[in-house]
Design a protein around this motif. Sequence first.
Motif, short mmCIF file in Angstrom:
data_model
loop_
_atom_site.label_atom_id
_atom_site.label_comp_id
_atom_site.label_asym_id
_atom_site.label_seq_id
_atom_site.Cartn_x
_atom_site.Cartn_y
_atom_site.Cartn_z
N PHE A 1 2.47 -4.47 3.20
CA PHE A 1 3.51 -3.51 3.55
C PHE A 1 3.05 -2.11 3.17
N LEU A 2 3.13 -1.17 4.13
CA LEU A 2 2.74 0.21 3.90
C LEU A 2 3.97 1.09 3.75
N THR A 3 3.95 1.95 2.72
CA THR A 3 5.09 2.79 2.42
C THR A 3 4.62 4.07 1.74
N HIS A 4 5.51 5.03 1.63
CA HIS A 4 5.22 6.24 0.86
C HIS A 4 6.15 6.36 -0.35
N THR A 5 6.94 5.32 -0.60
CA THR A 5 7.87 5.34 -1.73
C THR A 5 7.54 4.23 -2.71
N ASP A 6 8.08 4.35 -3.91
CA ASP A 6 7.90 3.36 -4.96
C ASP A 6 8.86 2.20 -4.70
N GLU A 7 8.35 1.17 -4.02
CA GLU A 7 9.18 0.02 -3.67
C GLU A 7 8.30 -1.21 -3.52
N ASN A 8 8.92 -2.37 -3.65
CA ASN A 8 8.22 -3.64 -3.47
C ASN A 8 9.09 -4.57 -2.61
N PRO A 9 9.31 -4.21 -1.35
CA PRO A 9 10.25 -4.96 -0.52
C PRO A 9 9.73 -6.29 -0.01
N VAL B 1 0.88 -1.17 0.00
CA VAL B 1 0.00 0.00 0.00
C VAL B 1 0.91 1.21 0.00
N GLN B 2 0.89 1.94 -1.11
CA GLN B 2 1.72 3.14 -1.23
C GLN B 2 0.83 4.37 -1.05
N ARG C 1 0.68 9.98 6.34
CA ARG C 1 -0.57 9.23 6.19
C ARG C 1 -0.42 7.75 6.59
N ILE C 2 0.79 7.26 6.63
CA ILE C 2 1.02 5.84 6.94
C ILE C 2 0.46 5.48 8.31
N GLU C 3 0.77 6.26 9.32
CA GLU C 3 0.35 5.92 10.69
C GLU C 3 -1.17 5.84 10.81
N ALA C 4 -1.89 6.74 10.13
CA ALA C 4 -3.35 6.69 10.17
C ALA C 4 -3.88 5.40 9.55
N LEU C 5 -3.28 4.97 8.46
CA LEU C 5 -3.73 3.72 7.83
C LEU C 5 -3.35 2.50 8.67
N VAL C 6 -2.20 2.55 9.29
CA VAL C 6 -1.82 1.45 10.19
C VAL C 6 -2.86 1.32 11.29
#
Length: 149
Positions: A74-82, A34-35, A41-46
Motif C-alpha cells: 500500500f502506497l501513501t503519504h500519511t502515517d497509516e497502516n490500513p 510505502v510511505q 510522489r505516489i503516482e511516480a512510484l505506482v
Amino acid sequence: MADVLFYHLMHMPLERVLPDLLERSLQRGWRAVVQVGNEERIEALVSTLWTYKDDSFLPHGTREDGPPEAQPVFLTHTDENPNNANVLFLVDGAEPGDLTPYERVVLMFDGNDADAVTRARSHWQKVKAGGYDATYWQQTDTGKWEKRA
C-alpha cells in the motif's frame, strides 16, 4: 518492537532498489506500506512498480484502487497502516511516525542529497533514543548492501 533499518542509497536510485525489497518482503509473507514524503510522489512510484520488470508483477495499490486492506503493498503519504502491514518503507523524505505496528521499518535515503543525509542522522538519533534496534546499511558500487552500524 520493530527493527529499524537505514538504507543509504549511493549508486542506484530508489526506483531500482525499492521493487526488489518489496518483492523480498512479499516472499516472506509480509504485507508492506510505502510511505512517501508528499502526495505527488505516489503516482511516480505506482508507475515504477508497474513497469520495473517485464517478467514479474508486484501487487500494490493506493486508496484510489479500492479497499486498502486488499493491497499487499500500500502506497501513501500519511502515517497509516490500513493493510495491516508487517513492514514500513519510509522513502522520499517521509517522516517516521508510529513504528509500533511493524516488525520492520526501512528508512531509505539518497546519500547524494545532503539534506536527506542530515534528516536520516536526526531520525537515527530519535530511533536509538526510543530504544529501537537500528542498523545502518550503505550501498556499494555494485548495488549490494554492507552493514556499517
